[in-house]
Write a protein that holds these residues in place. Structure first.
Motif: not given
Length: 223
Positions: A145, A151, A167, A169, A175, A178, A185
Motif C-alpha cells: 500500500k 487487494f 475494503v 481500512e 484507502t 483500495g 473503501v
C-alpha cells in the motif's frame, strides 16, 4: 437508493481488526529517533500507519538515517513481546464479522504486515480462527500500500472481481490502495489519532463506529 451488498469483504488488520497502531508507532518513533531520524509518535501514527516496514525503512534511509540491513527482521522478531499481552480487538468489530458470516458473504484479511504478525495479533484477540482460511500479506506481492497490488491479489485469490469487493481500512495508504484497486473503501476513523480528512480525500467512505458498518454496506440485506 439501495446499495448492492458486496460479494467479498477485505479487512485490513492493524487498526481495523486489532488495536495495534498506537502501540506499534510508539515503539517505531523510539527506534527511528535512536537511529538518527528524530520523529514523534504523532508523526509515525499519521504517516507510517498502514504501511509496510520495508517502505518505512526505504523512506527513512532515503533521508539519510541508517536502520541497518536487518531492521525489518529485528522489528518482526520483537513483535511478540511488544504486542503479545497488550492487543485488543477494535471495539465492536466482532459483531460486524459475525454479520458478514451470517449473510454468507466471503471475507478475508489483507495487511501490509507479515502473516506471522497477523497470527500474533489475531491470536491474542481471539479472531485468528475466523481468518485462518484467507490471510494475505504485502510480502506476497511486488508493491505494498498505497499501490493496489495486495487487494487485487486478495480478490483474485478469493475468486472475485474488484467491483464486487469492499475494503475496510483505517489508513490513508490503505484507502488509496483500495480505491486504486477499483473497490469501494470504508474508512474507519474511530481512533483519536485517525486522519478523517486524509481518508476522505483518498476516496474513503467514512465511519467511526463498527456498529454502524453493516447497515452502511447493506450487509443486513444480503441474505
Amino acid at each position: 437508493m439501495s446499495v448492492v451488498p458486496p460479494k467479498l469483504v477485505i479487512f485490513d488488520c492493524d487498526g481495523v481488526l486489532v488495536d495495534t497502531e498506537n502501540i506499534a508507532n510508539e515503539r517505531l518513533a523510539v527506534l527511528l529517533t535512536e537511529a538518527g531520524y528524530p520523529v514523534t509518535f504523532e508523526h509515525c501514527r499519521r504517516y507510517f500507519s498502514g504501511r509496510s516496514m520495508v517502505s518505512v525503512q526505504q523512506e527513512v534511509e532515503a533521508a539519510g538515517a541508517s536502520l541497518g540491513a536487518d531492521f525489518v527482521e529485528r522489528w518482526n522478531a520483537g513483535l511478540p513481546d511488544l504486542l503479545g499481552g497488550r492487543v485488543q480487538a477494535v471495539p465492536h468489530v466482532r459483531a460486524f464479522i459475525d454479520a458478514v458470516r451470517a449473510a454468507g458473504i466471503a471475507y478475508c484479511v489483507a495487511s501490509s504486515a507479515r502473516v506471522s504478525k497477523m497470527h500474533i495479533t489475531l491470536s491474542a484477540t481471539g479472531l485468528l480462527p475466523l481468518f485462518e482460511h484467507a490471510m494475505f500479506s504485502a510480502t506476497m506481492v511486488g508493491r505494498s500500500k498505497p499501490f493496489p497490488d495486495l487487494f487485487l491479489h486478495a480478490a483474485a485469490s478469493m475468486g472475485f472481481a474488484p467491483a464486487d469487493c469492499i475494503v475496510v481500512e483505517d489508513s490513508v495508504p490503505g484507502t488509496q490502495a483500495g480505491i486504486a484497486a477499483g473497490m469501494r473503501v470504508f474508512s474507519y476513523h474511530g481512533d483519536p489519532y485517525s486522519d478523517p480528512h486524509g481518508l476522505e480525500a483518498a476516496g474513503g467512505i467514512l465511519f467511526d463506529d463498527m456498529r454502524g458498518l453493516a447497515r452502511l454496506v447493506s450487509i443486513s440485506d444480503a441474505r
